[in-house]
Enzyme design. Structure first.
Site, PDB file in Angstrom:
ATOM      1  N   LYS A 191       0.818  -1.215   0.000  1.00 41.96           N
ATOM      2  CA  LYS A 191       0.000   0.000   0.000  1.00 41.96           C
ATOM      3  C   LYS A 191       0.853   1.266   0.000  1.00 41.96           C
ATOM      4  O   LYS A 191       0.324   2.380  -0.188  1.00 41.96           O
ATOM      5  CB  LYS A 191      -0.948  -0.014   1.196  1.00 41.96           C
ATOM      6  N   GLY A 197      -4.792 -14.433   7.784  1.00 42.33           N
ATOM      7  CA  GLY A 197      -4.957 -14.756   9.194  1.00 42.33           C
ATOM      8  C   GLY A 197      -4.488 -13.686  10.148  1.00 42.33           C
ATOM      9  O   GLY A 197      -4.614 -13.850  11.357  1.00 42.33           O
TER      10      GLY A 197
END
Length: 660
Positions: free
Chosen positions: A452, A492
């Site tokens: 990002k 996860g």
């Protein structure tokens, strides 16, 4: 600013805290219940072994005499044997007791236990040989002594094996009160190799897994053969037909080498049968003996994204971790905790788990102590990277030589609402940590970054890009080897898409996907942490390493797979398109266009290094000064001024920027 001025580290004393000694756990009721039964069993085995030793020595002497009992030397040697048998038998029994022979559960015994038995027999055999030659001449011929040892090994081991076979026989199971296997729960084993054979044995020793009735394998040589009584009847492509033919209720996938698209295809075949599907929980257990609780696990989405196993250069990693003091910030988080587990594999001199949230850090400490022992060199330190004074205390006290920086605000939507907090924590917290580390002689600094940070459309990604710039700036102006590792989403991790989807499914749906075409790069937590450790050993200074994330995955496909794995259809659990969130992109990228020019693959094929982007020192210092005075209203304006690739999305919608 004081950014470029370095002060020599203040010598500090290392503080060692000795953990409390491990407390013994005593299960009184269970022990009292088992003692009479265990004592009786051991007494019977001791008497049996004594009889075996007596018989073996007598029979060995008889073999040595070639059956000529009327020979003149036979009465004399037989009398000598009778005189010395008491201490010989006692010697063997003492060896068996000392070696723990009577603690072995022979129902689960294997090759290691037989080797251990051989050692227990070798010791008294050697003692008998010594006594025969140097103390009591003529007790035994050497050949008879050797033959007796072989006979004892065969008879003691054979008696245990016979008992094991009897226990697993239907008659033995009935005597033990084992209930008959439920014919309504037939199981298919996918794989007829070593793992498949092991899985069949596990099922037969634990009826809760079901009753294996058929196996499938693509190896044509195995077709028509049987494994432990289970026939191999078809290939993997025939799974659906065979499930119908044999009325299969459960499927166990036992092929550890299945990866990626091939594993995905096999899972699709299995799931299409609407049978519950399990897979080996740990391929390393294959071939081991013992009670296999938890041998199989339910499928999860990581199985669909499996790739080749990560190959690590352990020598290079050991070179900078073994014996060193290692600090992991955000050590209680998803990635930070896995980094701590990976670091412990390389035996650090000291591991410092630094986190503001004590609960997860404490749970990790308990986990590591359970695995490595109570006296492991691990210390949990509570504090914030925003607190420069606390960081200085940590560095002055423990003098870490390696720092893994995983502490950060990472949730994109939350940081869009509180952008100034993202800057305070991610940018100035990282600056505090880098400054403290440089002041106290840290050798290596590894910053965890994100995809990002590439052409960011949100505040979180933009702050991570500034952190990469901080890394490159400190690398040029200090003696620290500073580097950043950039990777995508981690399966996860706290707040990641998988746990959210699972919760939505558990609530009955719908599963919310922001856009039908949105894709993301994914890695498992262990894979990411291992590659971060490897990249840390490659640093020369200022590099941004990019992990090979494989192919991007459509979030829509993830949602559909999770619904199927949970045993539902899309009619039962619908998928709802909710629209892109603020700052969210349709497609993530792993490198900027200007970095791609000099992008190179490292010695590890899963790690790339990008071409560093030149940073103007004065302009960067001015940016930090401006950011120190931001307000929630001005933060985006300041970020856009200094990070040219930052293109924030309007607050009411996400961003469909596709990248280059």
């Amino acid at each position: 600013m004081g950014l470029w001025t370095l002060w020599p580290a203040t010598p500090g004393k290392r503080v060692r805290t000795d953990p409390a000694p491990m407390q013994k756990r005593i299960f009184v009721k269970k022990t009292e219940k088992l003692v009479p039964q265990v004592l009786l069993r051991r007494m019977i085995l001791v008497l049996l072994d004594a009889a075996i030793v007596i018989f073996s020595f007598y029979f060995a002497l008889l073999l040595r005499a070639d059956g000529a009992v009327e020979a003149s030397w036979w009465p004399h040697n037989r009398a000598l044997l009778y005189q010395n048998l008491p201490w010989i038998v006692a010697l063997y029994l003492l060896s068996f007791l000392a070696g723990g022979l009577y603690h072995v559960l022979w129902k689960y015994a294997g090759e290691r236990d037989l080797i251990r038995l051989g050692g227990m027999i070798a010791v008294p055999t050697g003692v008998v040989y010594f006594v025969n030659h140097f103390c009591v001449h003529g007790v035994l011929f050497d050949s008879a002594n050797a033959m007796a040892a072989v006979l004892i090994f065969l008879l003691v081991g054979g008696s245990r094996l016979a008992w094991r076979l009897f226990l697993n026989h239907p008659i033995g199971e009935r005597l033990r009160g084992v209930p008959n296997k439920d014919p309504n729960r037939p199981v298919m084993i996918v794989g007829a190799g070593e793992a498949g054979a092991w899985a069949i044995n596990v099922c037969k020793s634990n009826s809760s897994y079901g009753h294996p009735v058929v196996a499938v394998d693509d190896d044509l040589v195995k077709q028509g053969q049987t494994i432990h009584g289970v026939p191999v009847k078809g290939t993997l492509e025939q799974i659906p037909q065979l499930c119908t033919q044999y009325n299969i209720h459960n499927i166990i996938i036992a092929i550890p080498t299945l990866r990626g698209s091939r594993l995905n295809h096999v899972i699709d075949l299995c799931v299409s049968t609407h049978c519950p599907v399990q897979i080996l929980s740990d391929p390393q257990l294959v071939g081991s003996n013992g009670p296999q609780q938890g041998a199989f696990r339910e499928l999860n989405t990581a199985d669909f994204l499996s790739r080749d196993e990560v190959t690590l250069d352990n020598e290079k990693i050991s070179g900078y971790l073994t014996g060193k003091t290692v600090l992991v910030t955000g050590g209680g988080g998803s990635i930070g905790s896995e980094l701590c587990r990976q670091v412990m594999r390389f035996r650090p001199g000291k591991l410092l788990i630094f986190d503001i949230y004590e609960n997860c850090a404490y749970e990790l400490l308990m986990e590591l102590q359970q695995k490595y022992g109570r006296d492991i060199p691990v210390t949990v330190l509570i504090g914030s990277i925003r607190d420069k004074k606390r960081l200085d205390e940590v560095f002055e006290t423990y003098h870490p030589t390696v720092v893994f920086h995983a502490a950060a605000h990472k949730h994109v939507p939350l940081m869009e609402v509180s952008p100034a907090e993202a800057v305070k924590n991610n940018v100035f917290g990282t600056k505090n940590l880098l400054t403290s580390a440089a002041e106290h002689g840290v050798e290596r600094f590894v910053q965890l970054s994100t995809d990002k940070a590439v052409n960011p459309t949100n505040v979180m990604g933009c702050t991570k890009r500034i952190c990469e710039m901080l890394i490159q700036t400190f690398a040029k102006n200090t003696s620290m080897k500073c580097m950043a590792v950039r990777f995508g989403n981690v399966l996860g991790s706290h707040g990641s898409v998988i746990p959210i989807f699972q919760h939505q499914i558990a609530q009955g749906g719908p599963v919310c996907v922001t856009h039908k075409d949105i894709t993301r790069y994914f890695m498992t937590i262990p894979e990411a942490a291992q590659l971060v450790c490897q990249a840390g050993g490659l640093a020369l200074g200022g590099e941004v390493f990019v992990l090979d994330m494989g192919e991007p995955v459509k979030i829509m496909d993830l949602a559909k797979n999770l619904i199927r794995l949970s045993g539902f259809t899309e009619e039962e659990i619908p998928i709802k398109i909710t629209g892109l969130r603020p700052g969210e992109k349709l497609y993530e990228e792993l490198a900027m266009e200007e970095e791609m020019q000099g992008r190179q693959r490292t010695a590890n094929k899963k790690i790339f290094v990008t071409q560093p982007v030149e940073i103007d020192k004065d302009r960067f210092a001015a940016m930090l000064e401006d950011l120190a005075n931001i307000t929630p209203e001005t933060v985006r304006t300041v970020l856009m001024r200094y990070v040219p690739n930052y293109h924030p999305a309007p607050p009411e919608q996400g961003n469909t920027h596709k990248g280059n």
